[in-house]
Design a protein around this motif. Structure first.
Motif, PDB file in Angstrom:
ATOM      1  N   PRO A 191       0.824  -1.209   0.000  1.00 57.27           N
ATOM      2  CA  PRO A 191       0.000   0.000   0.000  1.00 57.27           C
ATOM      3  C   PRO A 191       0.860   1.261   0.000  1.00 57.27           C
ATOM      4  O   PRO A 191       2.015   1.244   0.426  1.00 57.27           O
ATOM      5  N   ASN A 192       0.271   2.364  -0.476  1.00 58.96           N
ATOM      6  CA  ASN A 192       0.988   3.633  -0.384  1.00 58.96           C
ATOM      7  C   ASN A 192       0.778   4.233   1.010  1.00 58.96           C
ATOM      8  O   ASN A 192      -0.025   3.737   1.797  1.00 58.96           O
ATOM      9  N   LEU A 193       1.529   5.265   1.317  1.00 55.45           N
ATOM     10  CA  LEU A 193       1.485   5.853   2.653  1.00 55.45           C
ATOM     11  C   LEU A 193       0.129   6.460   2.989  1.00 55.45           C
ATOM     12  O   LEU A 193      -0.258   6.506   4.156  1.00 55.45           O
ATOM     13  N   TYR A 194      -0.609   6.922   1.992  1.00 53.61           N
ATOM     14  CA  TYR A 194      -1.948   7.459   2.242  1.00 53.61           C
ATOM     15  C   TYR A 194      -2.839   6.376   2.862  1.00 53.61           C
ATOM     16  O   TYR A 194      -3.528   6.613   3.853  1.00 53.61           O
ATOM     17  N   LYS A 195      -2.810   5.195   2.299  1.00 52.31           N
ATOM     18  CA  LYS A 195      -3.635   4.091   2.814  1.00 52.31           C
ATOM     19  C   LYS A 195      -3.144   3.624   4.186  1.00 52.31           C
ATOM     20  O   LYS A 195      -3.949   3.322   5.062  1.00 52.31           O
ATOM     21  N   VAL A 196      -1.829   3.598   4.362  1.00 51.42           N
ATOM     22  CA  VAL A 196      -1.273   3.207   5.660  1.00 51.42           C
ATOM     23  C   VAL A 196      -1.684   4.219   6.729  1.00 51.42           C
ATOM     24  O   VAL A 196      -2.058   3.847   7.839  1.00 51.42           O
ATOM     25  N   GLN A 197      -1.642   5.508   6.382  1.00 50.59           N
ATOM     26  CA  GLN A 197      -2.061   6.550   7.322  1.00 50.59           C
ATOM     27  C   GLN A 197      -3.535   6.393   7.671  1.00 50.59           C
ATOM     28  O   GLN A 197      -3.931   6.575   8.821  1.00 50.59           O
ATOM     29  N   ASP A 198      -4.340   6.049   6.695  1.00 55.37           N
ATOM     30  CA  ASP A 198      -5.769   5.825   6.913  1.00 55.37           C
ATOM     31  C   ASP A 198      -5.985   4.698   7.931  1.00 55.37           C
ATOM     32  O   ASP A 198      -6.771   4.838   8.869  1.00 55.37           O
ATOM     33  N   VAL A 199      -5.265   3.610   7.768  1.00 61.61           N
ATOM     34  CA  VAL A 199      -5.370   2.472   8.694  1.00 61.61           C
ATOM     35  C   VAL A 199      -4.857   2.866  10.076  1.00 61.61           C
ATOM     36  O   VAL A 199      -5.487   2.570  11.095  1.00 61.61           O
ATOM     37  N   ALA A 200      -3.716   3.544  10.110  1.00 62.62           N
ATOM     38  CA  ALA A 200      -3.136   3.970  11.385  1.00 62.62           C
ATOM     39  C   ALA A 200      -4.109   4.872  12.146  1.00 62.62           C
ATOM     40  O   ALA A 200      -4.302   4.711  13.357  1.00 62.62           O
ATOM     41  N   SER A 201      -4.730   5.796  11.453  1.00 59.48           N
ATOM     42  CA  SER A 201      -5.700   6.699  12.085  1.00 59.48           C
ATOM     43  C   SER A 201      -6.886   5.928  12.651  1.00 59.48           C
ATOM     44  O   SER A 201      -7.356   6.227  13.746  1.00 59.48           O
ATOM     45  N   PHE A 202      -7.364   4.947  11.907  1.00 54.90           N
ATOM     46  CA  PHE A 202      -8.484   4.131  12.376  1.00 54.90           C
ATOM     47  C   PHE A 202      -8.148   3.471  13.712  1.00 54.90           C
ATOM     48  O   PHE A 202      -8.971   3.423  14.621  1.00 54.90           O
ATOM     49  N   PHE A 203      -6.922   2.979  13.832  1.00 60.26           N
ATOM     50  CA  PHE A 203      -6.514   2.306  15.058  1.00 60.26           C
ATOM     51  C   PHE A 203      -5.959   3.258  16.114  1.00 60.26           C
ATOM     52  O   PHE A 203      -5.567   2.828  17.194  1.00 60.26           O
ATOM     53  N   GLY A 204      -5.923   4.543  15.803  1.00 64.57           N
ATOM     54  CA  GLY A 204      -5.448   5.533  16.761  1.00 64.57           C
ATOM     55  C   GLY A 204      -3.948   5.490  16.989  1.00 64.57           C
ATOM     56  O   GLY A 204      -3.473   5.805  18.085  1.00 64.57           O
ATOM     57  N   LEU A 205      -3.217   5.109  15.959  1.00 64.38           N
ATOM     58  CA  LEU A 205      -1.762   5.006  16.045  1.00 64.38           C
ATOM     59  C   LEU A 205      -1.100   6.013  15.117  1.00 64.38           C
ATOM     60  O   LEU A 205      -1.612   6.287  14.036  1.00 64.38           O
ATOM     61  N   PRO A 206       0.073   6.527  15.502  1.00 68.72           N
ATOM     62  CA  PRO A 206       0.835   7.356  14.566  1.00 68.72           C
ATOM     63  C   PRO A 206       1.384   6.492  13.427  1.00 68.72           C
ATOM     64  O   PRO A 206       1.637   5.296  13.614  1.00 68.72           O
ATOM     65  N   LEU A 207       1.555   7.098  12.284  1.00 66.51           N
ATOM     66  CA  LEU A 207       2.066   6.397  11.103  1.00 66.51           C
ATOM     67  C   LEU A 207       3.390   5.702  11.391  1.00 66.51           C
ATOM     68  O   LEU A 207       3.585   4.541  11.022  1.00 66.51           O
ATOM     69  N   ASN A 208       4.299   6.379  12.097  1.00 66.13           N
ATOM     70  CA  ASN A 208       5.625   5.799  12.330  1.00 66.13           C
ATOM     71  C   ASN A 208       5.564   4.516  13.158  1.00 66.13           C
ATOM     72  O   ASN A 208       6.373   3.620  12.988  1.00 66.13           O
ATOM     73  N   ILE A 209       4.597   4.393  14.049  1.00 71.89           N
ATOM     74  CA  ILE A 209       4.429   3.147  14.824  1.00 71.89           C
ATOM     75  C   ILE A 209       3.905   2.036  13.902  1.00 71.89           C
ATOM     76  O   ILE A 209       4.343   0.888  13.993  1.00 71.89           O
ATOM     77  N   MET A 210       2.999   2.391  13.029  1.00 74.07           N
ATOM     78  CA  MET A 210       2.389   1.406  12.132  1.00 74.07           C
ATOM     79  C   MET A 210       3.416   0.794  11.168  1.00 74.07           C
ATOM     80  O   MET A 210       3.295  -0.369  10.790  1.00 74.07           O
ATOM     81  N   ILE A 211       4.444   1.578  10.816  1.00 69.58           N
ATOM     82  CA  ILE A 211       5.437   1.061   9.871  1.00 69.58           C
ATOM     83  C   ILE A 211       6.796   0.802  10.515  1.00 69.58           C
ATOM     84  O   ILE A 211       7.775   0.501   9.833  1.00 69.58           O
ATOM     85  N   GLY A 212       6.865   0.935  11.843  1.00 75.51           N
ATOM     86  CA  GLY A 212       8.070   0.558  12.565  1.00 75.51           C
ATOM     87  C   GLY A 212       9.211   1.545  12.514  1.00 75.51           C
ATOM     88  O   GLY A 212      10.362   1.140  12.524  1.00 75.51           O
ATOM     89  N   GLU A 213       8.882   2.813  12.457  1.00 74.71           N
ATOM     90  CA  GLU A 213       9.942   3.836  12.461  1.00 74.71           C
ATOM     91  C   GLU A 213       9.724   4.761  13.632  1.00 74.71           C
ATOM     92  O   GLU A 213       8.654   5.324  13.789  1.00 74.71           O
ATOM     93  N   GLY A 214      10.759   4.900  14.429  1.00 76.56           N
ATOM     94  CA  GLY A 214      10.660   5.848  15.542  1.00 76.56           C
ATOM     95  C   GLY A 214      10.346   5.273  16.833  1.00 76.56           C
ATOM     96  O   GLY A 214       9.900   4.557  17.470  1.00 76.56           O
TER      97      GLY A 214
END
Length: 77
Positions: A54-77
């Motif tokens: 997926p592109n980052l837009y879709k990953v951000q959408d999923v992360a937001s749904f779960f209440g997580l920052p993008l960097n946690i969802m993709i393992g950065e930071g």
């Protein structure tokens, strides 16, 4: 941030893990999650099984749904 950018292999592995983990934590089926997010069941399944990237837009959408920052969802930071 370029939201059209695709994930690296390492990011995709982390995203797949987190997607499945958070979905099961909320006791959602793939179909239920797909309906809530507005994506196809196939898309969610492919992301969880690392068949598509997926592109980052879709990953951000999923992360937001779960209440997580993008960097946690993709393992950065």
């Amino acid at each position: 941030m370029d939201y059209k950018k695709r994930l690296t292999e390492k990011q995709r592995e982390r995203f797949a893990f987190m997607l499945r983990y958070k979905r099961l934590e909320r006791d959602l089926t793939i179909t239920e999650l797909a309906n809530k997010l507005g994506y196809s069941t196939a898309s969610i399944s492919y992301w969880e099984n690392k068949k598509t990237n997926p592109n980052l837009y879709k990953v951000q959408d999923v992360a937001s749904f779960f209440g997580l920052p993008l960097n946690i969802m993709i393992g950065e930071g």
